[in-house]
Scaffold this motif. Structure first.
Motif, PDB file in Angstrom:
ATOM      1  N   LEU A   4     -16.094   1.983 -18.060  1.00 44.03           N
ATOM      2  CA  LEU A   4     -17.277   1.127 -18.142  1.00 44.03           C
ATOM      3  C   LEU A   4     -17.539   0.409 -16.816  1.00 44.03           C
ATOM      4  O   LEU A   4     -18.682   0.082 -16.499  1.00 44.03           O
ATOM      5  N   ILE A   5     -16.483   0.170 -16.052  1.00 43.84           N
ATOM      6  CA  ILE A   5     -16.660  -0.471 -14.750  1.00 43.84           C
ATOM      7  C   ILE A   5     -17.457   0.444 -13.830  1.00 43.84           C
ATOM      8  O   ILE A   5     -18.400   0.020 -13.156  1.00 43.84           O
ATOM      9  N   GLN A   6     -17.088   1.726 -13.801  1.00 46.91           N
ATOM     10  CA  GLN A   6     -17.761   2.684 -12.929  1.00 46.91           C
ATOM     11  C   GLN A   6     -19.185   2.968 -13.388  1.00 46.91           C
ATOM     12  O   GLN A   6     -20.068   3.217 -12.571  1.00 46.91           O
ATOM     13  N   SER A   7     -19.406   2.919 -14.701  1.00 43.80           N
ATOM     14  CA  SER A   7     -20.721   3.282 -15.239  1.00 43.80           C
ATOM     15  C   SER A   7     -21.780   2.211 -14.997  1.00 43.80           C
ATOM     16  O   SER A   7     -22.975   2.483 -15.088  1.00 43.80           O
ATOM     17  N   GLY A   8     -21.346   0.989 -14.712  1.00 39.55           N
ATOM     18  CA  GLY A   8     -22.295  -0.102 -14.510  1.00 39.55           C
ATOM     19  C   GLY A   8     -22.736  -0.779 -15.792  1.00 39.55           C
ATOM     20  O   GLY A   8     -23.558  -1.697 -15.766  1.00 39.55           O
ATOM     21  N   LYS A   9     -22.188  -0.342 -16.922  1.00 39.15           N
ATOM     22  CA  LYS A   9     -22.567  -0.942 -18.200  1.00 39.15           C
ATOM     23  C   LYS A   9     -21.954  -2.337 -18.340  1.00 39.15           C
ATOM     24  O   LYS A   9     -20.861  -2.598 -17.836  1.00 39.15           O
ATOM     25  N   PRO A  10     -22.644  -3.237 -19.023  1.00 37.37           N
ATOM     26  CA  PRO A  10     -22.101  -4.593 -19.209  1.00 37.37           C
ATOM     27  C   PRO A  10     -20.894  -4.572 -20.146  1.00 37.37           C
ATOM     28  O   PRO A  10     -20.794  -3.737 -21.046  1.00 37.37           O
ATOM     29  N   LEU A  11     -19.970  -5.504 -19.919  1.00 29.47           N
ATOM     30  CA  LEU A  11     -18.787  -5.647 -20.765  1.00 29.47           C
ATOM     31  C   LEU A  11     -18.816  -7.021 -21.422  1.00 29.47           C
ATOM     32  O   LEU A  11     -19.116  -8.024 -20.768  1.00 29.47           O
ATOM     33  N   THR A  12     -18.506  -7.064 -22.697  1.00 29.65           N
ATOM     34  CA  THR A  12     -18.404  -8.339 -23.397  1.00 29.65           C
ATOM     35  C   THR A  12     -17.097  -9.024 -22.997  1.00 29.65           C
ATOM     36  O   THR A  12     -16.189  -8.391 -22.433  1.00 29.65           O
ATOM     37  N   PHE A  13     -16.989 -10.309 -23.321  1.00 31.20           N
ATOM     38  CA  PHE A  13     -15.753 -11.031 -23.017  1.00 31.20           C
ATOM     39  C   PHE A  13     -14.582 -10.374 -23.746  1.00 31.20           C
ATOM     40  O   PHE A  13     -13.484 -10.241 -23.182  1.00 31.20           O
ATOM     41  N   ARG A  14     -14.795  -9.959 -24.977  1.00 28.26           N
ATOM     42  CA  ARG A  14     -13.723  -9.321 -25.743  1.00 28.26           C
ATOM     43  C   ARG A  14     -13.264  -8.036 -25.066  1.00 28.26           C
ATOM     44  O   ARG A  14     -12.066  -7.761 -24.980  1.00 28.26           O
ATOM     45  N   GLN A  15     -14.207  -7.230 -24.570  1.00 24.75           N
ATOM     46  CA  GLN A  15     -13.844  -5.988 -23.894  1.00 24.75           C
ATOM     47  C   GLN A  15     -13.060  -6.266 -22.615  1.00 24.75           C
ATOM     48  O   GLN A  15     -12.080  -5.580 -22.314  1.00 24.75           O
ATOM     49  N   LYS A  16     -13.501  -7.292 -21.853  1.00 16.84           N
ATOM     50  CA  LYS A  16     -12.798  -7.620 -20.610  1.00 16.84           C
ATOM     51  C   LYS A  16     -11.391  -8.135 -20.890  1.00 16.84           C
ATOM     52  O   LYS A  16     -10.428  -7.753 -20.190  1.00 16.84           O
ATOM     53  N   ALA A  17     -11.263  -8.976 -21.903  1.00 15.07           N
ATOM     54  CA  ALA A  17      -9.945  -9.504 -22.242  1.00 15.07           C
ATOM     55  C   ALA A  17      -9.029  -8.394 -22.752  1.00 15.07           C
ATOM     56  O   ALA A  17      -7.845  -8.329 -22.394  1.00 15.07           O
ATOM     57  N   LEU A  18      -9.590  -7.501 -23.577  1.00 14.97           N
ATOM     58  CA  LEU A  18      -8.801  -6.401 -24.115  1.00 14.97           C
ATOM     59  C   LEU A  18      -8.371  -5.443 -23.011  1.00 14.97           C
ATOM     60  O   LEU A  18      -7.220  -4.971 -22.987  1.00 14.97           O
ATOM     61  N   LEU A  19      -9.270  -5.170 -22.072  1.00 10.75           N
ATOM     62  CA  LEU A  19      -8.947  -4.266 -20.968  1.00 10.75           C
ATOM     63  C   LEU A  19      -7.867  -4.889 -20.078  1.00 10.75           C
ATOM     64  O   LEU A  19      -6.936  -4.198 -19.644  1.00 10.75           O
ATOM     65  N   GLY A 329     -10.380  -4.734  -8.057  1.00 11.04           N
ATOM     66  CA  GLY A 329     -10.617  -3.728  -7.019  1.00 11.04           C
ATOM     67  C   GLY A 329     -11.662  -2.711  -7.423  1.00 11.04           C
ATOM     68  O   GLY A 329     -12.576  -2.400  -6.653  1.00 11.04           O
ATOM     69  N   GLN A 330     -11.540  -2.200  -8.644  1.00 10.24           N
ATOM     70  CA  GLN A 330     -12.529  -1.224  -9.105  1.00 10.24           C
ATOM     71  C   GLN A 330     -13.893  -1.875  -9.309  1.00 10.24           C
ATOM     72  O   GLN A 330     -14.926  -1.260  -9.000  1.00 10.24           O
ATOM     73  N   SER A 331     -13.922  -3.086  -9.814  1.00  6.47           N
ATOM     74  CA  SER A 331     -15.196  -3.787  -9.997  1.00  6.47           C
ATOM     75  C   SER A 331     -15.864  -4.042  -8.646  1.00  6.47           C
ATOM     76  O   SER A 331     -17.077  -3.853  -8.490  1.00  6.47           O
ATOM     77  N   TYR A 332     -15.083  -4.462  -7.674  1.00  8.05           N
ATOM     78  CA  TYR A 332     -15.609  -4.730  -6.336  1.00  8.05           C
ATOM     79  C   TYR A 332     -16.097  -3.428  -5.689  1.00  8.05           C
ATOM     80  O   TYR A 332     -17.166  -3.391  -5.062  1.00  8.05           O
ATOM     81  N   GLY A 333     -15.333  -2.350  -5.865  1.00  5.41           N
ATOM     82  CA  GLY A 333     -15.753  -1.055  -5.319  1.00  5.41           C
ATOM     83  C   GLY A 333     -17.027  -0.546  -5.954  1.00  5.41           C
ATOM     84  O   GLY A 333     -17.815   0.158  -5.317  1.00  5.41           O
ATOM     85  N   ALA A 334     -17.247  -0.897  -7.224  1.00  2.00           N
ATOM     86  CA  ALA A 334     -18.466  -0.495  -7.924  1.00  2.00           C
ATOM     87  C   ALA A 334     -19.636  -1.431  -7.614  1.00  2.00           C
ATOM     88  O   ALA A 334     -20.728  -1.250  -8.164  1.00  2.00           O
ATOM     89  N   GLY A 335     -19.403  -2.430  -6.757  1.00  2.00           N
ATOM     90  CA  GLY A 335     -20.468  -3.362  -6.394  1.00  2.00           C
ATOM     91  C   GLY A 335     -20.740  -4.423  -7.441  1.00  2.00           C
ATOM     92  O   GLY A 335     -21.808  -5.047  -7.433  1.00  2.00           O
ATOM     93  N   ARG A 336     -19.780  -4.685  -8.326  1.00  2.00           N
ATOM     94  CA  ARG A 336     -19.981  -5.638  -9.426  1.00  2.00           C
ATOM     95  C   ARG A 336     -19.118  -6.882  -9.196  1.00  2.00           C
ATOM     96  O   ARG A 336     -18.082  -7.085  -9.826  1.00  2.00           O
ATOM     97  N   LYS A 337     -19.548  -7.750  -8.290  1.00  2.94           N
ATOM     98  CA  LYS A 337     -18.764  -8.919  -7.907  1.00  2.94           C
ATOM     99  C   LYS A 337     -18.617  -9.921  -9.059  1.00  2.94           C
ATOM    100  O   LYS A 337     -17.562 -10.549  -9.211  1.00  2.94           O
ATOM    101  N   ASP A 338     -19.653 -10.087  -9.859  1.00  3.27           N
ATOM    102  CA  ASP A 338     -19.552 -11.009 -10.993  1.00  3.27           C
ATOM    103  C   ASP A 338     -18.488 -10.547 -11.977  1.00  3.27           C
ATOM    104  O   ASP A 338     -17.754 -11.359 -12.555  1.00  3.27           O
ATOM    105  N   LEU A 339     -18.407  -9.232 -12.169  1.00  2.00           N
ATOM    106  CA  LEU A 339     -17.391  -8.689 -13.066  1.00  2.00           C
ATOM    107  C   LEU A 339     -15.996  -8.904 -12.481  1.00  2.00           C
ATOM    108  O   LEU A 339     -15.052  -9.230 -13.209  1.00  2.00           O
TER     109      LEU A 339
END
Length: 490
Positions: A4-19, A329-339
């Motif tokens: 989901l990080i690479q795809s650019g799709k939004p992640l919920t707080f639950r998904q981020k915590a679970l990941l 690292g993967q979020s930053y590489g995907a250009g998603r600084k907020d993530l």
């Protein structure tokens, strides 16, 4: 879920915590297994007596210096892999891996030569003498001679984690721990005869003592390194550089193992501050040993055992930091600084909760832990006392460990390295030097506890300000690095 990080799709707080939890758990197990190896070595050597325990403890900080420098030196390559995986650029990620392999072997060999050269003198520089110094030289020499292999192991595990694979490094570390027990059992102690149901059974043993402890661990590391590199280079999806379809590409492209200017520049930007910082901090830890050494053999052994016992408490933090490095690292590489920022906050909170719990457990079980390491009551009692002092620092120690991993993920290492350096040299060392003469080993640990709490507060402040996101690598700088070549995983 990590896709989901690479795809650019939004992640919920639950998904981020679970990941975060899913990636942290195997990384924690890997760290705990490595600490268990230290427990095994310390416990087995502890059965040999106070002098053998002191010999291992005398050079333990110096070994951490060499291990840490080698580990830090390869981080620049694994961070670039994380960025390219986040951008779905697997071709460049594999190129970075190739160049990292040659770099890891070369740097490990360089550090190994330095270590072997100073091994005969180091224990005496640290205040050791006689039998203790002789055994310390043997123990240190074996470990530093194996640095090329160990550095390659660091690279393989770090690259797998950067690609999102936490399970294989964790499983291999557990395997290494089991092998360490087996090798140590036969190498440390002499042959023994047991009588079972009237029958005498003789178990072979080399009786090498401290030397056997070093050889046993190194043998386990050799097996684990071979396994991790075979898996990474042949079977890891997207990263395999020796897969069935890439033999021709490799035969024509061994030049790709030689670091290019762009890859090396980025690697140096990340690794150089970390390497210098670790060298300076390890130098400070060696300085602490110089402060402890005049306190006597009991204090040296108690200090060594307490530091090893504490590792059970803080290594989960390093496991969570590994997961945080991958996610940011993967979020930053995907250009998603907020993530990346969101993952950083979640990981640090998770680390502080876990290490607070571990600190409570350590405080309650300190006497039992020290009894495991040594049958010498005086050493065990002093070790338990100082271990309970250190337990109070664990929540803030977690903040500094995991926040550092978060910042490494984006390639921001210069400022965090300076923060670590300033904290340990300007706070811990002066306080320990002042307090040790009057309070003994307890004074050293009070200084350590106070410094770790201060360091954690500083890291939390910088994390919340968000400046670390402005000091990362240029993620576009590697996009055109790879020369045209067939995709071995197509």
């Amino acid at each position: 879920m990590i896709s989901l990080i690479q795809s650019g799709k939004p992640l919920t707080f639950r998904q981020k915590a679970l990941l975060t939890a899913k990636l942290s758990w195997p990384a924690i197990m890997a760290q705990l297994s490595s600490i268990l190896m230290q427990y095994i070595d310390a416990t087995m050597v502890g059965r040999l007596g106070a002098e053998d325990s002191a010999a291992v403890g005398l050079v333990s900080s110096s070994l951490w210096l060499f291990w840490g420098i080698c580990s830090a030196a390869i981080v620049g390559f694994s961070v670039q892999v994380a960025h390219r995986v986040g951008a779905s650029d697997y071709s460049t990620a594999r190129l970075v891996l190739r160049q990292g392999i040659l770099s890891a072997i070369s740097f490990g060999l360089f550090m190994g030569i330095i270590g072997v050269a100073i091994a005969p003198f180091l224990p005496y520089w640290l205040g050791g003498e006689g039998y203790v110094a002789e055994q310390a030289t043997l123990y240190f020499s074996v470990f530093v001679a194996a640095l090329p292999v160990l550095t390659l192991n660091y690279l393989g595990c770090a690259t797998l984690r950067s690609a999102g694979n936490m399970k294989v490094p964790g499983g291999l570390n557990i395997m290494m721990c089991v092998l360490d027990v087996i090798f140590n059992f036969f190498l440390i102690f002499p042959a023994r005869t047991f009588e079972i149901s009237g029958s005498a059974i003789t178990l072979p043993g080399a009786g090498l003592g401290v030397l056997g402890a070093a050889l046993g661990t190194v043998c386990a590391e050799l097996v684990a390194t071979a396994a991790v590199m075979i898996y990474l280079c042949r079977y890891e999806k997207g990263m395999a550089i020796f897969g069935k379809r890439c033999e021709d590409a490799v035969k024509k492209g061994f030049r790709n193992f030689i670091p290019t200017r762009k890859v090396l520049r980025n690697a140096l930007k990340v690794s150089t501050p970390m390497t210098i910082e670790h060298a300076i901090i390890s130098g400070a830890q060696i300085m602490v040993m110089v402060i402890v050494a005049p306190l006597g053999v009991v204090s040296i052994a108690a200090y060594s055992f307490a530091i090893t016992a504490e590792a059970l408490c803080y290594m989960p933090g390093y496991g969570i930091a590994d997961a945080a490095t991958t996610l940011t690292g993967q979020s930053y590489g995907a250009g998603r600084k907020d993530l990346a920022k969101s993952f950083g906050y979640i990981a640090v909170t998770f680390g502080m909760v876990i290490m607070t719990f571990m600190g409570i457990i350590m405080w309650l079980t300190a006497p039992a832990l020290m009894d495991i390491f040594t049958p010498v009551k005086e050493i065990a009692a002093l070790g338990a006392e100082v271990l309970r002092i250190e337990a109070w620092a664990e929540p803030m120690f977690a903040a500094s460990i995991v926040a550092y991993g978060v910042m490494i993920g984006v390639g921001d290492t210069i400022v965090p390295a300076c923060m670590n350096f300033g904290s340990i040299w300007l706070v811990r060392i002066p306080l320990a030097a002042v307090m040790a003469p009057s309070l003994g080993l307890k004074g050293v640990f009070i200084a350590m506890c106070g410094e770790l709490c201060l360091r954690g507060a500083v890291f939390l402040y910088r994390l919340l300000r968000g400046q670390w996101l402005k000091h990362g690598l240029d993620t576009a700088s590697l996009a055109d690095t790879a020369p045209p070549q067939p995709d071995p995983n197509a």
